[in-house]
Design a protein around this motif. Structure first.
Motif, PDB file in Angstrom:
ATOM      1  N   CYS A   4      49.434  20.239  35.304  1.00 20.75           N
ATOM      2  CA  CYS A   4      48.371  21.147  34.898  1.00 20.75           C
ATOM      3  C   CYS A   4      47.428  21.402  36.070  1.00 20.75           C
ATOM      4  O   CYS A   4      47.392  20.651  37.033  1.00 20.75           O
ATOM      5  CB  CYS A   4      47.617  20.611  33.679  1.00 20.75           C
ATOM      6  N   TRP A   5      46.663  22.489  35.975  1.00 23.06           N
ATOM      7  CA  TRP A   5      45.690  22.854  36.999  1.00 23.06           C
ATOM      8  C   TRP A   5      44.383  22.160  36.695  1.00 23.06           C
ATOM      9  O   TRP A   5      43.897  22.196  35.576  1.00 23.06           O
ATOM     10  CB  TRP A   5      45.496  24.371  37.020  1.00 23.06           C
ATOM     11  N   MET A   6      43.802  21.519  37.719  1.00 20.45           N
ATOM     12  CA  MET A   6      42.545  20.806  37.566  1.00 20.45           C
ATOM     13  C   MET A   6      41.534  21.317  38.580  1.00 20.45           C
ATOM     14  O   MET A   6      41.874  21.601  39.726  1.00 20.45           O
ATOM     15  CB  MET A   6      42.763  19.306  37.786  1.00 20.45           C
ATOM     16  N   VAL A   7      40.264  21.426  38.163  1.00 18.71           N
ATOM     17  CA  VAL A   7      39.191  21.836  39.070  1.00 18.71           C
ATOM     18  C   VAL A   7      38.934  20.674  40.025  1.00 18.71           C
ATOM     19  O   VAL A   7      38.806  19.527  39.605  1.00 18.71           O
ATOM     20  CB  VAL A   7      37.904  22.176  38.283  1.00 18.71           C
ATOM     21  N   THR A   8      38.847  20.996  41.341  1.00 18.36           N
ATOM     22  CA  THR A   8      38.607  19.953  42.341  1.00 18.36           C
ATOM     23  C   THR A   8      37.361  20.228  43.164  1.00 18.36           C
ATOM     24  O   THR A   8      37.140  19.585  44.182  1.00 18.36           O
ATOM     25  CB  THR A   8      39.811  19.814  43.297  1.00 18.36           C
ATOM     26  N   GLY A   9      36.556  21.173  42.747  1.00 16.07           N
ATOM     27  CA  GLY A   9      35.325  21.454  43.466  1.00 16.07           C
ATOM     28  C   GLY A   9      35.032  22.931  43.543  1.00 16.07           C
ATOM     29  O   GLY A   9      35.680  23.755  42.908  1.00 16.07           O
ATOM     30  N   LYS A  10      34.033  23.254  44.352  1.00 15.51           N
ATOM     31  CA  LYS A  10      33.613  24.651  44.530  1.00 15.51           C
ATOM     32  C   LYS A  10      34.497  25.310  45.582  1.00 15.51           C
ATOM     33  O   LYS A  10      34.837  24.703  46.593  1.00 15.51           O
ATOM     34  CB  LYS A  10      32.154  24.694  44.969  1.00 15.51           C
ATOM     35  N   ALA A  11      34.853  26.556  45.354  1.00 15.21           N
ATOM     36  CA  ALA A  11      35.723  27.303  46.265  1.00 15.21           C
ATOM     37  C   ALA A  11      34.979  27.701  47.527  1.00 15.21           C
ATOM     38  O   ALA A  11      33.749  27.756  47.556  1.00 15.21           O
ATOM     39  CB  ALA A  11      36.258  28.543  45.564  1.00 15.21           C
ATOM     40  N   ASP A  12      35.745  27.963  48.585  1.00 18.93           N
ATOM     41  CA  ASP A  12      35.186  28.500  49.819  1.00 18.93           C
ATOM     42  C   ASP A  12      34.692  29.918  49.561  1.00 18.93           C
ATOM     43  O   ASP A  12      35.144  30.578  48.624  1.00 18.93           O
ATOM     44  CB  ASP A  12      36.262  28.544  50.914  1.00 18.93           C
ATOM     45  N   PRO A  13      33.782  30.417  50.398  1.00 20.88           N
ATOM     46  CA  PRO A  13      33.343  31.809  50.238  1.00 20.88           C
ATOM     47  C   PRO A  13      34.538  32.745  50.367  1.00 20.88           C
ATOM     48  O   PRO A  13      35.481  32.472  51.111  1.00 20.88           O
ATOM     49  CB  PRO A  13      32.371  32.021  51.403  1.00 20.88           C
ATOM     50  N   GLU A  14      34.491  33.852  49.633  1.00 16.19           N
ATOM     51  CA  GLU A  14      35.607  34.803  49.664  1.00 16.19           C
ATOM     52  C   GLU A  14      35.707  35.500  51.004  1.00 16.19           C
ATOM     53  O   GLU A  14      34.711  35.829  51.621  1.00 16.19           O
ATOM     54  CB  GLU A  14      35.444  35.845  48.555  1.00 16.19           C
ATOM     55  N   MET A  15      36.944  35.728  51.425  1.00 16.86           N
ATOM     56  CA  MET A  15      37.214  36.474  52.654  1.00 16.86           C
ATOM     57  C   MET A  15      37.269  37.959  52.320  1.00 16.86           C
ATOM     58  O   MET A  15      37.391  38.335  51.152  1.00 16.86           O
ATOM     59  CB  MET A  15      38.570  36.053  53.239  1.00 16.86           C
ATOM     60  N   PRO A  16      37.211  38.809  53.336  1.00 19.97           N
ATOM     61  CA  PRO A  16      37.374  40.238  53.074  1.00 19.97           C
ATOM     62  C   PRO A  16      38.730  40.495  52.414  1.00 19.97           C
ATOM     63  O   PRO A  16      39.720  39.862  52.773  1.00 19.97           O
ATOM     64  CB  PRO A  16      37.328  40.876  54.463  1.00 19.97           C
ATOM     65  N   LYS A  17      38.744  41.388  51.464  1.00 24.55           N
ATOM     66  CA  LYS A  17      39.963  41.681  50.717  1.00 24.55           C
ATOM     67  C   LYS A  17      40.850  42.665  51.465  1.00 24.55           C
ATOM     68  O   LYS A  17      40.382  43.528  52.181  1.00 24.55           O
ATOM     69  CB  LYS A  17      39.627  42.275  49.338  1.00 24.55           C
ATOM     70  N   ARG A  18      42.139  42.516  51.260  1.00 25.58           N
ATOM     71  CA  ARG A  18      43.103  43.470  51.767  1.00 25.58           C
ATOM     72  C   ARG A  18      44.045  43.801  50.612  1.00 25.58           C
ATOM     73  O   ARG A  18      44.681  42.917  50.060  1.00 25.58           O
ATOM     74  CB  ARG A  18      43.902  42.869  52.923  1.00 25.58           C
ATOM     75  N   MET A  19      44.112  45.046  50.239  1.00 21.27           N
ATOM     76  CA  MET A  19      44.968  45.438  49.135  1.00 21.27           C
ATOM     77  C   MET A  19      46.408  45.599  49.609  1.00 21.27           C
ATOM     78  O   MET A  19      46.661  45.979  50.748  1.00 21.27           O
ATOM     79  CB  MET A  19      44.482  46.741  48.528  1.00 21.27           C
ATOM     80  N   TYR A  20      47.326  45.300  48.703  1.00 15.83           N
ATOM     81  CA  TYR A  20      48.755  45.441  48.974  1.00 15.83           C
ATOM     82  C   TYR A  20      49.199  46.813  48.488  1.00 15.83           C
ATOM     83  O   TYR A  20      49.003  47.162  47.327  1.00 15.83           O
ATOM     84  CB  TYR A  20      49.526  44.340  48.249  1.00 15.83           C
ATOM     85  N   ILE A  21      49.800  47.588  49.371  1.00 15.73           N
ATOM     86  CA  ILE A  21      50.319  48.912  49.002  1.00 15.73           C
ATOM     87  C   ILE A  21      51.791  48.752  48.657  1.00 15.73           C
ATOM     88  O   ILE A  21      52.571  48.225  49.454  1.00 15.73           O
ATOM     89  CB  ILE A  21      50.147  49.918  50.159  1.00 15.73           C
ATOM     90  N   HIS A  22      52.168  49.189  47.456  1.00 19.95           N
ATOM     91  CA  HIS A  22      53.563  49.094  47.042  1.00 19.95           C
ATOM     92  C   HIS A  22      54.429  49.860  48.033  1.00 19.95           C
ATOM     93  O   HIS A  22      54.100  50.988  48.411  1.00 19.95           O
ATOM     94  CB  HIS A  22      53.726  49.659  45.620  1.00 19.95           C
ATOM     95  N   PRO A  23      55.550  49.271  48.486  1.00 22.10           N
ATOM     96  CA  PRO A  23      56.370  49.917  49.516  1.00 22.10           C
ATOM     97  C   PRO A  23      56.982  51.256  49.109  1.00 22.10           C
ATOM     98  O   PRO A  23      57.367  52.036  49.987  1.00 22.10           O
ATOM     99  CB  PRO A  23      57.458  48.886  49.823  1.00 22.10           C
ATOM    100  N   ASP A  24      57.071  51.568  47.831  1.00 22.80           N
ATOM    101  CA  ASP A  24      57.613  52.865  47.400  1.00 22.80           C
ATOM    102  C   ASP A  24      56.546  53.960  47.415  1.00 22.80           C
ATOM    103  O   ASP A  24      56.840  55.116  47.105  1.00 22.80           O
ATOM    104  CB  ASP A  24      58.216  52.767  45.996  1.00 22.80           C
ATOM    105  N   SER A  25      55.318  53.611  47.740  1.00 22.91           N
ATOM    106  CA  SER A  25      54.218  54.586  47.762  1.00 22.91           C
ATOM    107  C   SER A  25      54.303  55.445  49.010  1.00 22.91           C
ATOM    108  O   SER A  25      54.694  54.959  50.073  1.00 22.91           O
ATOM    109  CB  SER A  25      52.870  53.855  47.768  1.00 22.91           C
ATOM    110  N   PRO A  26      53.872  56.691  48.919  1.00 22.59           N
ATOM    111  CA  PRO A  26      53.543  57.436  47.701  1.00 22.59           C
ATOM    112  C   PRO A  26      54.820  57.898  46.998  1.00 22.59           C
ATOM    113  O   PRO A  26      55.860  58.082  47.635  1.00 22.59           O
ATOM    114  CB  PRO A  26      52.748  58.627  48.231  1.00 22.59           C
ATOM    115  N   ALA A  27      54.726  58.085  45.713  1.00 20.75           N
ATOM    116  CA  ALA A  27      55.838  58.586  44.900  1.00 20.75           C
ATOM    117  C   ALA A  27      55.260  59.406  43.753  1.00 20.75           C
ATOM    118  O   ALA A  27      54.088  59.256  43.405  1.00 20.75           O
ATOM    119  CB  ALA A  27      56.676  57.432  44.363  1.00 20.75           C
ATOM    120  N   THR A  28      56.084  60.244  43.177  1.00 18.64           N
ATOM    121  CA  THR A  28      55.615  61.087  42.075  1.00 18.64           C
ATOM    122  C   THR A  28      55.438  60.250  40.809  1.00 18.64           C
ATOM    123  O   THR A  28      56.056  59.187  40.656  1.00 18.64           O
ATOM    124  CB  THR A  28      56.611  62.218  41.782  1.00 18.64           C
ATOM    125  N   GLY A  29      54.618  60.757  39.917  1.00 20.98           N
ATOM    126  CA  GLY A  29      54.441  60.099  38.628  1.00 20.98           C
ATOM    127  C   GLY A  29      55.766  59.940  37.910  1.00 20.98           C
ATOM    128  O   GLY A  29      56.010  58.921  37.265  1.00 20.98           O
TER     129      GLY A  29
END
Length: 96
Positions: free
Chosen positions: A39-64
């Motif tokens: 099971c997952w257990m809390v072990t303390g406070k997390a580090d400050p968040e880093m800048p985010k980088r979004m993942y672009i789906h490799p099939d992008s761009p594509a039609t609806g």
């Protein structure tokens, strides 16, 4: 690679319009966790968040029409805690 991979079905898109699908990973809370005794257990406070980088789906761009015709899988998504990553992985702080 992220496990299990995220899979989604797209609906309600304009069939002729082009879309880029992105994934962003967001922390659920400000805690650090470890997997212990099956099971997952809390072990303390997390580090400050880093800048985010979004993942672009490799099939992008594509039609609806293309997005809605199949289940979209993000099985190639990789997570890293390296903010200097040059390979397009999603930067996310995590610890074991």
């Amino acid at each position: 690679r992220m496990f299990p991979p995220l899979r989604a079905r797209c609906t309600g898109m304009n069939r002729k319009a082009k879309y880029i699908l992105l994934m962003d990973v967001v922390a659920a809370d400000d805690c650090r966790y470890k997997f212990h005794n099956s099971c997952w257990m809390v072990t303390g406070k997390a580090d400050p968040e880093m800048p985010k980088r979004m993942y672009i789906h490799p099939d992008s761009p594509a039609t609806g029409e293309q997005w809605m015709s199949k289940v979209v899988s993000f099985h190639k998504l990789k997570l890293t805690n390296n903010i200097s990553d040059k390979y397009g992985f999603v930067s996310y702080v995590f610890s074991i």
